[in-house]
Design an enzyme around this catalytic site. Structure first.
Site, PDB file in Angstrom:
ATOM      1  N   GLY A   1      15.784   9.288  -4.589  1.00  0.00           N
ATOM      2  CA  GLY A   1      15.459   8.040  -3.930  1.00  0.00           C
ATOM      3  C   GLY A   1      14.731   8.573  -2.635  1.00  0.00           C
ATOM      4  O   GLY A   1      13.677   9.569  -2.689  1.00  0.00           O
TER       5      GLY A   1
ATOM      6  N   ASP B   1      -0.109 -11.449   6.199  1.00  0.00           N
ATOM      7  CA  ASP B   1      -0.179 -13.123   6.140  1.00  0.00           C
ATOM      8  C   ASP B   1      -0.530 -13.464   4.595  1.00  0.00           C
ATOM      9  O   ASP B   1      -0.304 -12.588   3.495  1.00  0.00           O
ATOM     10  CB  ASP B   1      -1.337 -13.662   6.979  1.00  0.00           C
ATOM     11  CG  ASP B   1      -2.675 -13.003   6.376  1.00  0.00           C
ATOM     12  OD1 ASP B   1      -2.790 -12.493   5.265  1.00  0.00           O
ATOM     13  OD2 ASP B   1      -3.700 -13.478   7.104  1.00  0.00           O
TER      14      ASP B   1
ATOM     15  N   SER C   1      11.281  14.254  -1.292  1.00  0.00           N
ATOM     16  CA  SER C   1      10.688  15.167  -2.280  1.00  0.00           C
ATOM     17  C   SER C   1       9.437  15.169  -2.468  1.00  0.00           C
ATOM     18  O   SER C   1       8.759  15.992  -2.859  1.00  0.00           O
ATOM     19  CB  SER C   1      11.563  14.879  -3.685  1.00  0.00           C
ATOM     20  OG  SER C   1      11.331  13.723  -4.243  1.00  0.00           O
TER      21      SER C   1
ATOM     22  N   GLU D   1      -1.390   4.059   4.590  1.00  0.00           N
ATOM     23  CA  GLU D   1      -0.958   5.178   3.846  1.00  0.00           C
ATOM     24  C   GLU D   1       0.562   5.600   3.943  1.00  0.00           C
ATOM     25  O   GLU D   1       1.283   5.950   3.109  1.00  0.00           O
ATOM     26  CB  GLU D   1      -1.840   6.152   3.750  1.00  0.00           C
ATOM     27  CG  GLU D   1      -3.093   6.168   3.398  1.00  0.00           C
ATOM     28  CD  GLU D   1      -3.283   5.528   1.674  1.00  0.00           C
ATOM     29  OE1 GLU D   1      -2.326   6.353   1.136  1.00  0.00           O
ATOM     30  OE2 GLU D   1      -3.992   4.976   1.586  1.00  0.00           O
TER      31      GLU D   1
ATOM     32  N   HIS E   1       6.543   5.320  -2.400  1.00  0.00           N
ATOM     33  CA  HIS E   1       6.330   6.561  -3.260  1.00  0.00           C
ATOM     34  C   HIS E   1       7.236   7.421  -3.320  1.00  0.00           C
ATOM     35  O   HIS E   1       7.666   8.148  -4.310  1.00  0.00           O
ATOM     36  CB  HIS E   1       4.921   7.007  -3.234  1.00  0.00           C
ATOM     37  CG  HIS E   1       3.910   6.020  -4.058  1.00  0.00           C
ATOM     38  ND1 HIS E   1       3.143   6.088  -5.168  1.00  0.00           N
ATOM     39  CD2 HIS E   1       3.203   4.929  -3.414  1.00  0.00           C
ATOM     40  CE1 HIS E   1       2.624   5.228  -5.435  1.00  0.00           C
ATOM     41  NE2 HIS E   1       2.266   4.422  -4.489  1.00  0.00           N
TER      42      HIS E   1
ATOM     43  N   THR F   1      -8.100 -10.651   4.600  1.00  0.00           N
ATOM     44  CA  THR F   1      -7.691 -10.314   5.785  1.00  0.00           C
ATOM     45  C   THR F   1      -6.847  -9.011   5.730  1.00  0.00           C
ATOM     46  O   THR F   1      -5.567  -9.205   5.884  1.00  0.00           O
ATOM     47  CB  THR F   1      -6.780 -11.520   6.259  1.00  0.00           C
ATOM     48  OG1 THR F   1      -5.662 -12.006   5.371  1.00  0.00           O
ATOM     49  CG2 THR F   1      -7.769 -12.660   6.670  1.00  0.00           C
TER      50      THR F   1
ATOM     51  N   THR G   1      -0.649  -6.841   1.282  1.00  0.00           N
ATOM     52  CA  THR G   1      -1.376  -7.868   2.341  1.00  0.00           C
ATOM     53  C   THR G   1      -2.223  -7.048   3.500  1.00  0.00           C
ATOM     54  O   THR G   1      -2.896  -7.469   4.167  1.00  0.00           O
ATOM     55  CB  THR G   1      -0.380  -8.982   2.927  1.00  0.00           C
ATOM     56  OG1 THR G   1       0.408  -8.192   3.798  1.00  0.00           O
ATOM     57  CG2 THR G   1       0.072  -9.810   2.256  1.00  0.00           C
TER      58      THR G   1
ATOM     59  N   GLU H   1      -6.281   3.591   8.444  1.00  0.00           N
ATOM     60  CA  GLU H   1      -5.895   4.094   7.159  1.00  0.00           C
ATOM     61  C   GLU H   1      -4.594   4.720   7.168  1.00  0.00           C
ATOM     62  O   GLU H   1      -3.871   4.723   6.227  1.00  0.00           O
ATOM     63  CB  GLU H   1      -6.774   5.117   7.016  1.00  0.00           C
ATOM     64  CG  GLU H   1      -6.874   5.606   5.550  1.00  0.00           C
ATOM     65  CD  GLU H   1      -7.251   4.715   4.589  1.00  0.00           C
ATOM     66  OE1 GLU H   1      -6.805   5.169   3.355  1.00  0.00           O
ATOM     67  OE2 GLU H   1      -7.596   3.611   4.786  1.00  0.00           O
TER      68      GLU H   1
END
EC number: 1.11.1.-
Length: 328
Positions: free
Chosen positions: A87, A190, A91, A61, A68, A185, A166, A57
């Site tokens: 950019g 892939d 931040s 993330e 983000h 998958t 993916t 996980e």
């Protein structure tokens, strides 16, 4: 926030690299002494964030967070004399109480709070750390990033960024079914994601339609409405379909667009490239894309007018259902 120290781009060795001339701890060498500290960061991440190198996980993330943090950048606003964002500047971590509350950033607060202590411990900037952690996460999927330009130039690059889906799963669009994968998958880079997004949607995996959710073709699979629309939009449909049979192109385009994302809002000439710190993973075999068991060509909503949908074999067995991605 300034982004002056280090750009963490995962690259192949290229001819422009100078011969390594600085020895770090444990006998590791780099071209620039400023990169030595990133070996300590790498070791800490591998042992204590990424579960010894597992693609779990925190890996997914961390990849999401690179986007983000960086995408809040508008050249148009700058041209109008307004502030258009920093950019890839960290931040989203520095001002987490503000930025993680934006609806588009829902769910990233967890990885922000998980990563922040690492950045503070090693005294590196938030912007550098976010991109470095994302690059290390990508290393688990045998992909590399190469430095290129700094501006989006084509809608196809939106598709190229979505290659990250993916390896994606949702937790917050439908919180009743956390860990719901986007394809069958979800732990590999892939082409199966690009096939399954073009299949006719027939059901919702959880409690019904949620904001941003679209009908899915497979039991237990989650589909974002934006993925469904982009896959069928005439401006992007051919790029989407091309990845079904061209894994090499998928990898190279993802490398390019993620490299651009990593320095969005900055001049690479002002930065130190420490990509040589990132270890090169072992090769992996990627299976060819197939139609899921129980599906046929009649279930495909092909949208590329220029190129016929490729001929694919159908996976054997009963109709495909997808299990949730277990939490790490």
């Amino acid at each position: 926030m300034s982004f002056k120290a280090i750009v963490a781009l995962v690259t192949l060795a290229v001819a422009t690299y100078a011969a390594p001339s600085h020895t770090c701890g444990a006998g590791r060498v780099v071209s620039n002494a400023a990169c030595c500290k990133w070996f300590d960061v790498l070791d800490d991440l591998q042992a204590n964030l990424f579960d010894g190198g597992e693609c779990g996980e925190e890996t997914h993330e961390s990849l999401r967070l690179t986007f983000h943090d960086a995408i809040g950048f508008s050249p148009k606003l700058f041209r109008e004399g307004k502030f258009g964002g920093g950019g890839a500047d960290g931040s989203i971590m520095a001002f987490a109480q503000i930025e993680t509350n934006f609806h588009a950033n829902i769910g990233v607060d967890e990885i922000v709070e998980t990563q922040r202590p690492f950045a503070l411990k090693h005294e590196v900037s938030f912007g550098d750390f976010i991109q470095f952690a994302g690059a290390v996460a990508l290393r688990r999927n045998r992909h590399y990033l190469r430095p290129h330009g700094r501006c989006w130039v084509h809608p196809n690059e939106v598709v190229d960024l979505l290659i990250s889906h993916t390896v994606a799963a949702q937790d917050h669009v439908d919180p009743t079914i956390p860990g719901t994968p986007f394809d069958s998958t979800p732990s590999k880079f892939d082409a199966q994601f690009f096939v399954e997004t073009l299949l006719v949607g027939i059901l919702f995996p959880g409690n019904g339609s949620n904001v941003g959710e679209e009908l899915s073709p497979l039991g237990g699979e989650f589909r974002l409405q934006s993925d469904a629309e982009i896959a069928r939009d005439p401006r992007t449909a051919c790029e989407w379909q091309s990845f079904i049979t061209d894994h090499t192109s998928m990898v190279s385009k993802f490398e390019r667009v993620m490299s651009k994302l990593a320095v969005l809002g900055h001049n690479p000439a002002d930065l130190i490239d420490c990509s040589e710190v990132i270890p090169v993973p072992a090769a992996v075999n990627i299976a060819a894309a197939t139609l899921p068991a129980g599906k046929s060509r009649a279930d495909v909503q092909a949208a590329c007018a220029a190129t016929p949908f490729p001929t694919l074999s159908t996976a054997p067995g009963p109709a495909t259902t997808i299990a949730p991605v277990p939490p790490s």
